[in-house]
Design a protein around this motif. Sequence first.
Motif, PDB file in Angstrom:
ATOM      1  N   GLY A  20       0.818  -1.210   0.000  1.00  0.00           N
ATOM      2  CA  GLY A  20       0.000   0.000   0.000  1.00  0.00           C
ATOM      3  C   GLY A  20       0.849   1.256   0.000  1.00  0.00           C
ATOM      4  O   GLY A  20       0.498   2.253  -0.634  1.00  0.00           O
ATOM      5  N   ALA A  21       1.998   1.202   0.679  1.00  0.00           N
ATOM      6  CA  ALA A  21       2.861   2.374   0.777  1.00  0.00           C
ATOM      7  C   ALA A  21       3.545   2.699  -0.544  1.00  0.00           C
ATOM      8  O   ALA A  21       3.631   3.862  -0.936  1.00  0.00           O
ATOM      9  N   ILE A  22       4.037   1.668  -1.258  1.00  0.00           N
ATOM     10  CA  ILE A  22       4.764   1.938  -2.506  1.00  0.00           C
ATOM     11  C   ILE A  22       3.821   2.173  -3.678  1.00  0.00           C
ATOM     12  O   ILE A  22       4.210   2.817  -4.666  1.00  0.00           O
ATOM     13  N   LEU A  23       2.589   1.678  -3.605  1.00  0.00           N
ATOM     14  CA  LEU A  23       1.662   1.855  -4.725  1.00  0.00           C
ATOM     15  C   LEU A  23       1.342   3.323  -4.974  1.00  0.00           C
ATOM     16  O   LEU A  23       1.228   3.755  -6.127  1.00  0.00           O
ATOM     17  N   VAL A  24       1.207   4.091  -3.898  1.00  0.00           N
ATOM     18  CA  VAL A  24       0.835   5.501  -4.055  1.00  0.00           C
ATOM     19  C   VAL A  24       1.860   6.267  -4.888  1.00  0.00           C
ATOM     20  O   VAL A  24       1.505   6.899  -5.889  1.00  0.00           O
ATOM     21  N   PRO A  25       3.170   6.245  -4.529  1.00  0.00           N
ATOM     22  CA  PRO A  25       4.133   6.965  -5.376  1.00  0.00           C
ATOM     23  C   PRO A  25       4.267   6.370  -6.774  1.00  0.00           C
ATOM     24  O   PRO A  25       4.489   7.110  -7.741  1.00  0.00           O
ATOM     25  N   VAL A  70       0.390   2.529  16.143  1.00  0.00           N
ATOM     26  CA  VAL A  70      -0.219   2.811  14.850  1.00  0.00           C
ATOM     27  C   VAL A  70       0.860   3.018  13.790  1.00  0.00           C
ATOM     28  O   VAL A  70       1.906   3.591  14.069  1.00  0.00           O
ATOM     29  N   VAL A  71       0.612   2.482  12.595  1.00  0.00           N
ATOM     30  CA  VAL A  71       1.540   2.630  11.477  1.00  0.00           C
ATOM     31  C   VAL A  71       0.897   3.538  10.435  1.00  0.00           C
ATOM     32  O   VAL A  71      -0.277   3.381  10.102  1.00  0.00           O
ATOM     33  N   LEU A  72       1.670   4.507   9.919  1.00  0.00           N
ATOM     34  CA  LEU A  72       1.131   5.432   8.933  1.00  0.00           C
ATOM     35  C   LEU A  72       1.741   5.172   7.551  1.00  0.00           C
ATOM     36  O   LEU A  72       2.901   4.769   7.438  1.00  0.00           O
ATOM     37  N   GLY A  73       0.937   5.414   6.538  1.00  0.00           N
ATOM     38  CA  GLY A  73       1.395   5.308   5.161  1.00  0.00           C
ATOM     39  C   GLY A  73       0.660   6.331   4.319  1.00  0.00           C
ATOM     40  O   GLY A  73      -0.240   7.021   4.804  1.00  0.00           O
ATOM     41  N   CYS A  74       1.036   6.430   3.055  1.00  0.00           N
ATOM     42  CA  CYS A  74       0.378   7.384   2.162  1.00  0.00           C
ATOM     43  C   CYS A  74      -1.094   7.025   2.006  1.00  0.00           C
ATOM     44  O   CYS A  74      -1.445   5.862   1.828  1.00  0.00           O
ATOM     45  N   THR A  75      -1.942   8.039   2.054  1.00  0.00           N
ATOM     46  CA  THR A  75      -3.374   7.798   1.930  1.00  0.00           C
ATOM     47  C   THR A  75      -3.790   7.688   0.466  1.00  0.00           C
ATOM     48  O   THR A  75      -3.427   8.535  -0.367  1.00  0.00           O
ATOM     49  N   PHE A  76      -4.567   6.654   0.127  1.00  0.00           N
ATOM     50  CA  PHE A  76      -5.082   6.493  -1.230  1.00  0.00           C
ATOM     51  C   PHE A  76      -6.102   7.587  -1.556  1.00  0.00           C
ATOM     52  O   PHE A  76      -6.366   7.869  -2.721  1.00  0.00           O
ATOM     53  N   ILE A 133     -13.719   9.063  -4.838  1.00  0.00           N
ATOM     54  CA  ILE A 133     -12.279   8.907  -5.043  1.00  0.00           C
ATOM     55  C   ILE A 133     -11.973   7.551  -5.678  1.00  0.00           C
ATOM     56  O   ILE A 133     -11.220   7.457  -6.654  1.00  0.00           O
ATOM     57  N   GLY A 134     -12.578   6.485  -5.151  1.00  0.00           N
ATOM     58  CA  GLY A 134     -12.333   5.142  -5.673  1.00  0.00           C
ATOM     59  C   GLY A 134     -12.763   5.006  -7.126  1.00  0.00           C
ATOM     60  O   GLY A 134     -12.025   4.470  -7.969  1.00  0.00           O
ATOM     61  N   ILE A 135     -13.955   5.510  -7.446  1.00  0.00           N
ATOM     62  CA  ILE A 135     -14.467   5.421  -8.818  1.00  0.00           C
ATOM     63  C   ILE A 135     -13.606   6.252  -9.769  1.00  0.00           C
ATOM     64  O   ILE A 135     -13.321   5.834 -10.897  1.00  0.00           O
ATOM     65  N   SER A 136     -13.175   7.424  -9.306  1.00  0.00           N
ATOM     66  CA  SER A 136     -12.357   8.305 -10.144  1.00  0.00           C
ATOM     67  C   SER A 136     -11.005   7.675 -10.485  1.00  0.00           C
ATOM     68  O   SER A 136     -10.383   8.022 -11.493  1.00  0.00           O
ATOM     69  N   LEU A 137     -10.535   6.755  -9.642  1.00  0.00           N
ATOM     70  CA  LEU A 137      -9.235   6.131  -9.857  1.00  0.00           C
ATOM     71  C   LEU A 137      -9.276   4.972 -10.852  1.00  0.00           C
ATOM     72  O   LEU A 137      -8.237   4.577 -11.392  1.00  0.00           O
ATOM     73  N   PHE A 345      -8.100  -0.187  -5.603  1.00  0.00           N
ATOM     74  CA  PHE A 345      -9.091   0.859  -5.809  1.00  0.00           C
ATOM     75  C   PHE A 345     -10.507   0.310  -5.636  1.00  0.00           C
ATOM     76  O   PHE A 345     -11.403   1.013  -5.164  1.00  0.00           O
ATOM     77  N   GLY A 346     -10.682  -0.953  -6.039  1.00  0.00           N
ATOM     78  CA  GLY A 346     -11.984  -1.588  -5.810  1.00  0.00           C
ATOM     79  C   GLY A 346     -12.296  -1.659  -4.328  1.00  0.00           C
ATOM     80  O   GLY A 346     -13.450  -1.451  -3.911  1.00  0.00           O
ATOM     81  N   MET A 347     -11.257  -1.908  -3.512  1.00  0.00           N
ATOM     82  CA  MET A 347     -11.455  -1.941  -2.065  1.00  0.00           C
ATOM     83  C   MET A 347     -11.792  -0.553  -1.521  1.00  0.00           C
ATOM     84  O   MET A 347     -12.550  -0.422  -0.557  1.00  0.00           O
ATOM     85  N   VAL A 348     -11.233   0.488  -2.145  1.00  0.00           N
ATOM     86  CA  VAL A 348     -11.571   1.860  -1.738  1.00  0.00           C
ATOM     87  C   VAL A 348     -13.055   2.116  -1.998  1.00  0.00           C
ATOM     88  O   VAL A 348     -13.771   2.679  -1.156  1.00  0.00           O
ATOM     89  N   ILE A 349     -13.529   1.678  -3.179  1.00  0.00           N
ATOM     90  CA  ILE A 349     -14.947   1.867  -3.522  1.00  0.00           C
ATOM     91  C   ILE A 349     -15.839   1.111  -2.536  1.00  0.00           C
ATOM     92  O   ILE A 349     -16.826   1.664  -2.028  1.00  0.00           O
TER      93      ILE A 349
END
Length: 432
Positions: A20-25, A70-76, A133-137, A345-349
Amino acid sequence: MNTFKSTTLAIQHLLAMYAGAILVPLIIGGAIGFDSTQMTYLVAIDIMMCGIATLLQVYSGKFIGIGLPVVLGCTFTAVSPIIAIGTNPEQGITDIYGSIIASGVIVMIIAGFFGKLVKFFPPVVTGSVVSIIGISLLPVALNNMAGGQGAEDFASASNVALAFITLVIILIVYRFSTGFVRAISILIGLVVGTILGAFMGKVDFTPVADADVFHMVQPFYFGMPTFDVTAIITMTLVAMVSLVESSGVYFALSDICNKKLDSKDLARGYRSEGLASVIGGIFNAFPYTTFSQNVGLTRMSGVKDRKVIYITGGLLVALGFLPKIAALTTIIPTSVLGAAMLAMFGMVITQGMGMLVPVMNESAENAMIAAISVSLGVGVSVVPGIFDALPTSVSILTSNGIVCGSVTAIILNILFNMIGPKHKEDPMHGEI
């Protein structure tokens, strides 16, 4: 707990969040058109900043730090808005980082009284925003599954086949495994898909060979930030949604750790996320939020010791100084990355839908709020020029689908649920 066990658990946390962290960049850099050197830097600085953001949050101080494992990463949540800003002819990369820094400062300022603003972000609003956001992606994912927009072999049989093989691998691992292995199904899919891509001649190891073994990070790598009003509004709305999402994670962890949270604890948590975004913007990384997969890992393992998360944060920071490891992620074939994006992205939706379904069942008003805001938000993303005739002062809120949908959801929620008497009649079912 001895250091070996703590380190082993820390590595498990790192693996759980790594995909999840590397996918964003990777997604953002690919969409904006970065070359392999820029992508390597982007991934490396992102990983390092995930570690710094995590350390800021797990620490419990007077002004910052929620003090939970808690662990933080880039937000989708930020992916689509950042791509929109970076590819806008009137904006650009420097506007991305200016808006990230500005939104982080705003979050730090409002952290103390964000609890009072939360009422403007109930599930019907946040669920609508996350769904938009999910649909737009999705177009980004599908273009990448075909090989990447503009590629010479776009939509070739080999690209599409590799994408669907990767997707099938992800689904098989997810279906027939449990616990930790299931949590890293996306990462497994990326690794296996890349290996298959190498046999198909779709992997170029040059970026790994050319990358330095060690490098120092530098502020404003992509240029000095510039501050565009529309971009700042967009990223501030994204930050608000992320804070609401993080609040849920805070309370879930407080329950696991048997630690009761008060408003001061929440304010410190919000302030840490804002500070992480400011530092991320300075070093050209992205906004951060709590990763729920690591909450599941904490619940599953039963280990609540913050020492484990401190080690996780330290490992992430160390990886940020090793470009060759970052470069390994940039050789992933575009079609393989697209398959992972589709799943993520499907999981975001579905996350957005999961937030919306209960509140839509509560009242027809909530269903109408979601229907109009999601439709308008996605519609503006698909047909971005529909409001070009409006004055510039108004187009700030209508030129971006996520901003338009978010503002619509907030206004309609105030109109239907916060002003005047609430209607208790469901037109489909009569009195409720």
